[in-house]
Write an enzyme that holds these catalytic residues in place. Structure first.
Site, PDB file in Angstrom:
ATOM      1  CD  GLU A   1      -1.901  -2.328   1.480  1.00  8.68           C
ATOM      2  OE1 GLU A   1      -0.774  -2.605   1.935  1.00  8.68           O
ATOM      3  OE2 GLU A   1      -2.819  -3.171   1.378  1.00  8.68           O
TER       4      GLU A   1
ATOM      5  CG  HIS B   1     -10.747  -6.424   7.478  1.00  5.64           C
ATOM      6  ND1 HIS B   1      -9.790  -7.246   8.015  1.00  5.64           N
ATOM      7  CD2 HIS B   1     -10.519  -6.411   6.143  1.00  5.64           C
ATOM      8  CE1 HIS B   1      -9.027  -7.722   7.045  1.00  5.64           C
ATOM      9  NE2 HIS B   1      -9.448  -7.229   5.890  1.00  5.64           N
TER      10      HIS B   1
END
Lengths: 336, 326
Positions: B60, B129
């Site tokens: 990322e 998450h």
């Protein structure tokens, strides 16, 4: 290479050394603030590599990016030395209008895309510059200069992987000066030879003497030609040494005088000047004259410009945070 | 007009902007061949090819950095981060680079990237998450942060974000990708600034953003059944905040609830209520009320998860409290 160019290169390296020494003096006089990282000792690397690249041609230049030890890379790419010095003085006429300082020299007009203070951050930015150049179909490449210390960041591995997978035209130049701030490479890194780490990325890599500008130029030319022609990345490592501390607050307690003297025997400027004298291209007297002319230029043009330039206006504090003239169609506000 | 799902609206905006400008590209994990975890780029890989719809490795920070570097030389990358939790890995390039390069360079270099990411809780995805993190981005100078509440803004704000010259963070929400709304067939843009009154009312103002706008709308319906007229304001943009629209509403209703899905300390509600106190303290007839998540990592167990995250019921009770009815 023409004789005149060899003399010019010698003068450039002498100028870079003097520029940094004078910056040190300005720092001691408190004219320059913040953190200051000087390039003395490593001149052959930036000078030699960029001599082989497209620089000094404005928007046609290759894209150059580096860390915080960035003054010399900016100047060799095409930034005006007086604007770099004015930036160190925090002036409005500085290359980043006094907003960046020593660690953040930018000159978009010469495609010098900045100095960055987060170690390893320029790796992905450089790959992005290369992606942009490739996408636009120009033959520009990106050149990323970083030290050996940066190679222990995740961005090194992540970026080298992507640059290889996507065939990005980027040259990674590792200036291995053996120290990550004050920690010797043998104490921080599993292998001293950084080029050996590249085999995991199916990328060309090589290692060279970074104190001899002739060796630097020969190696850089081959690497740059490859990156440009093949549109593929290349990792080139130069063994070099920084004479001063990591920054001004560094007393260099982590290394010995003997080690420093050993490296200084192979000082890049001394090596090159001796070679040119031997070849009869320059005399000692001429070098002395060059020294004087450099002193004169730095004192009476560069420092004078920095001293006399205005500071940024406080009322401009909020300029450049976002686009100062945004298109209201995209930005709004909603009801106006 | 056509009924369009949130994900379809995002997909359409990508498609139109990529057709309009060859410098627009998209990057992210599984966005190409797979078409995106939430289908936001489905079908576009076949149409625009691997050079413009770029499947990235799971890196990322560096793929965001590559997008930023490309934006510095004129490209307009739309970077998808699969979950806002993973955006934490990209904070160096986002906050230390994209948000600061224009300023550090004295205005010479812009970073016109768009980062799209779902930020919110879905169902039992557990702590890693379910982060929301809007408050972290809204406190960073040099970024724009927007939170489309439905397909209209999801489409119109993405198009504007791609054309804007600033780095824009678009915070979406896992629970909204299938939300449907009629949106015009012809091209339109929705600006990146400005809150919006999405329901008019006179007794109390309920302020939300992203998914919490829907909690506010549901609470407003319940209040209506009680004979209370609630106004609902969607912030739309968390950076910059449209304080004028908030002030106008609070001066009308004199009571306010701010609903956020984030944890409360140093959160969106703190910022909005501080603004109200600074701008129109004397218009208030009661203390402002914050509705927010519990200050815990989001739990996996469904019952615990429900207890951690604010509901429409919570907003309703918050309103009753502000109205002095409980």
């Amino acid at each position: 290479m023409k004789d005149a160019d060899k003399k010019r290169l010698l003068r450039e390296m002498m100028f870079f050394r003097r520029f940094e020494d004078r910056t040190f003096e300005a720092y001691m006089e408190r004219k320059v603030g913040g953190f200051l990282h000087l390039y003395s000792g490593q001149e052959a690397v930036a000078t030699g590599v960029l001599e082989m690249a497209n620089v000094g041609k404005g928007q046609e230049n290759d894209y150059v990016i580096t860390g915080y030890r960035d003054h010399i890379h900016a100047i060799k790419t095409g930034a005006q030395p007086r604007e770099v010095m004015a930036e160190l003085y925090g002036k409005e006429t500085g290359s980043s209008k006094g907003r960046g300082g020593s660690m953040h020299i930018f000159d978009a007009s010469q495609n010098f895309m900045g100095g960055y203070a987060l170690v390893g951050q320029p790796f992905p930015l450089a790959a992005g510059l290369a992606m942009g150049a490739k996408h636009k179909g120009t033959d520009q490449i990106a050149i990323c200069f970083l030290g050996d210390g940066a190679n222990n960041q995740g961005t090194f591995h992540e970026t080298l992987n992507m640059a290889s997978v996507w065939d990005l035209p980027v040259l990674f130049v590792c200036e291995n000066n053996l120290y990550a701030i004050g920690t010797h490479i043998d104490r921080s890194t599993a292998v001293r030879d950084q080029y050996k780490r590249i085999c995991a990325y199916d990328m060309k890599a090589s290692q060279h003497d970074g104190m001899d500008i002739d060796i630097v130029m020969d190696a850089a030319k081959e690497a740059i030609d490859y990156v440009r022609k093949e549109s593929k990345p290349y990792f080139i490592e130069f063994m070099t040494y920084r004479y001063r501390g990591h920054s001004m607050s560094d007393a260099k307690g982590y290394r010995t005088k003997d080690e420093e003297e050993e490296w200084m025997k192979r000082d890049p400027i001394r090596l090159y000047s001796e070679r040119l004298i031997e070849a009869g291209l320059v005399t000692n007297d001429e070098i002395k004259e060059m020294d004087k002319a450099i002193d004169d230029e730095i004192e009476n043009d560069i420092i004078k410009f920095a001293e006399e330039s205005p500071e940024p206006k406080v009322e401009d504090l909020n300029k450049y945070v976002l686009d100062d003239n945004p298109d209201p169609r995209w930005v709004g506000p909603l009801h106006k | 007009m056509a009924e369009t799902a949130y994900w379809e609206a995002i997909r359409r905006a990508h498609d139109e902007e990529m057709a309009n400008d060859p410098m627009v590209i998209a990057m992210g994990e599984d966005i190409g061949v797979v078409g995106g975890t939430y289908k936001a780029t489905s079908g576009l890989y076949d149409k625009y090819g691997p050079q413009r719809i770029i499947d990235t490795p799971i890196s990322e920070n560096s793929y965001t950095g590559i997008g930023i570097g490309a934006s510095m030389v004129g490209m307009r990358p739309v970077i998808e981060i699969m979950s806002i939790n993973f955006a934490l890995l990209a904070l160096d390039t986002l906050i230390n680079a994209a948000a600061k390069i224009r300023y550090m360079s004295g205005g010479q270099i812009a970073c016109p990237i768009v980062m799209r990411t779902p930020g919110g809780t879905a169902h039992q995805l557990a702590a890693q998450h379910s982060a929301r993190l809007a408050r972290m981005f809204m406190s960073t100078s040099g970024l724009r942060v927007v939170t489309p509440r439905g397909p209209l803004d999801a489409y119109g704000m993405l198009k504007s974000a791609i054309r804007s010259n600033d780095p824009v963070i678009i915070i979406e929400h896992e629970q909204m990708y299938n939300l449907k709304e009629d949106i015009p067939d012809e091209e339109f843009f929705r600006p990146l600034e400005g809150a919006e009154v999405v329901r008019e009312g006179s007794d109390i103002t309920l302020i939300g953003y992203n998914f919490s706008v829907h909690l506010c709308l549901e609470a407003a319906k319940r209040l209506e059944a009680d004979g209370i007229s609630a106004e609902v304001v969607d912030l739309r943009a968390l950076k910059p905040i449209d304080r004028e629209t908030i002030r106008t509403s609070v001066e009308k209703t004199h009571r306010v609830v701010v609903a956020e899905e984030d944890e409360a300390p140093v959160g969106v509600g703190s910022e909005i209520i501080t603004g109200i106190i600074e701008d129109c303290f004397f218009a208030l007839d009661s203390q402002p009320v914050r509705i927010h998540a519990a200050d815990v990592p989001v739990p996996y167990n469904a019952k615990l998860e429900k207890a951690a995250i604010p509901s429409a019921e919570d907003v309703y009770h918050g309103a009753l409290k502000a109205l002095g009815k409980i």
